[in-house]
Design an enzyme around this catalytic site. Sequence first.
Site, short mmCIF file in Angstrom:
data_model
loop_
_atom_site.label_atom_id
_atom_site.label_comp_id
_atom_site.label_asym_id
_atom_site.label_seq_id
_atom_site.Cartn_x
_atom_site.Cartn_y
_atom_site.Cartn_z
N LYS A 72 0.84 -1.21 0.00
CA LYS A 72 0.00 0.00 0.00
C LYS A 72 0.88 1.25 0.00
CE LYS A 72 -3.84 -2.40 2.13
NZ LYS A 72 -4.64 -2.75 3.32
N GLN A 101 -4.86 -1.16 9.35
CA GLN A 101 -4.76 -2.52 8.81
C GLN A 101 -5.35 -3.53 9.79
OE1 GLN A 101 -3.72 -3.22 5.73
NE2 GLN A 101 -3.95 -5.42 5.96
N ASP A 106 -11.66 2.74 3.68
CA ASP A 106 -12.00 1.32 3.55
C ASP A 106 -13.49 1.13 3.26
OD1 ASP A 106 -9.93 -0.60 3.82
OD2 ASP A 106 -9.65 -0.05 5.92
N1 GUN Z 1 -6.86 -6.47 6.00
C1 GUN Z 1 -7.08 -7.24 4.90
N2 GUN Z 1 -7.73 -6.54 3.96
C2 GUN Z 1 -7.94 -5.31 4.47
C3 GUN Z 1 -8.54 -4.12 3.96
O1 GUN Z 1 -9.08 -4.06 2.85
N3 GUN Z 1 -8.52 -3.05 4.79
C4 GUN Z 1 -7.98 -3.08 6.04
N4 GUN Z 1 -8.03 -1.97 6.78
N5 GUN Z 1 -7.41 -4.17 6.53
C5 GUN Z 1 -7.39 -5.26 5.75
#
Ligand code: GUN
Length: 276
Positions: A48, A92, A115
């Site tokens: 990311k 995350q 998100d």
């Molecule tokens: N962990 C796995 N996928 C995601 C996601 O799309 N967003 C977040 N915040 N954590 C994750």
Amino acid sequence: MKIIDGKAIAAELRADLKKKIEQSEEKPGLAVIIVGEDPASQIYVRNKIKACGDLGIRSYAYALPETTSQEELETLLDKLGKDRDVDGILLQLPLPKHLDSEAASKHIPFEKDVDGFSAENLGLLMQHKEEVVACTPLGVMKMLEREGIDPTGKRAVVIGRSETVGKPMAMLLLNANATVTVCHSKTPDLASVCASADILVSAVGKAKFVTADMVKEGAVVIDVGMNRDENGKLCGDVDFENVKDKTSYITPVPGGVGPMTITMLMYNTYIRFKSK
Ligand code: GUN
């Protein structure tokens, strides 16, 4: 049969975004917070942050120790919530067990939720007034759009009812005029429900869960799974080799939905930046 190239679609969308960001005097900012040492989460977070760099988005990375308290985490989220340079906050998940992710997420202001997991964003999705939508299901919709697949009047079946994929996926398809069924672990005769689908989206998390008998001739099959097979190789939910020839379109794993997810996070960050 066409294999949908998620990597190529993601690259096109990223190039588009990059151009828009280059033309903008101010730059978007994304804060990415990881707590603890989960190896899969560390890889996601690294990717990311790298994507931010590639697109000209400023990233603010916070790697907090496993021992972080709820209060410390919430204090950081409150601080980032007030920071003008931060347009999006990504916490995350999953968090270490001693932390309450639901309570923590409430400290991310709605305007910085990239998100789409907040109650407000989920409510807007249900009202078909989407602003920011969960990255993975949004990525699936963008893929369908790019391939010229219109869900209108189609029978869509989503396998899996998670808050992060299954439920928002079903709502997006419904908003796009599909007739939607959601299957899950308590669904009787799941195989025959799937076999009625014009568009089948699998978000189960089990290798080779979707077999050829579960797929209608000419169906569009979207595989959201990220699993390891018996040899430790990355694979999706769909028994790709045996299913592909029955489909009109199918997404591979890797190289299908996966590359779209982070691209949609960048897209959501840009949306938040533009609307501030
Ligand atoms: N962990 C796995 N996928 C995601 C996601 O799309 N967003 C977040 N915040 N954590 C994750």
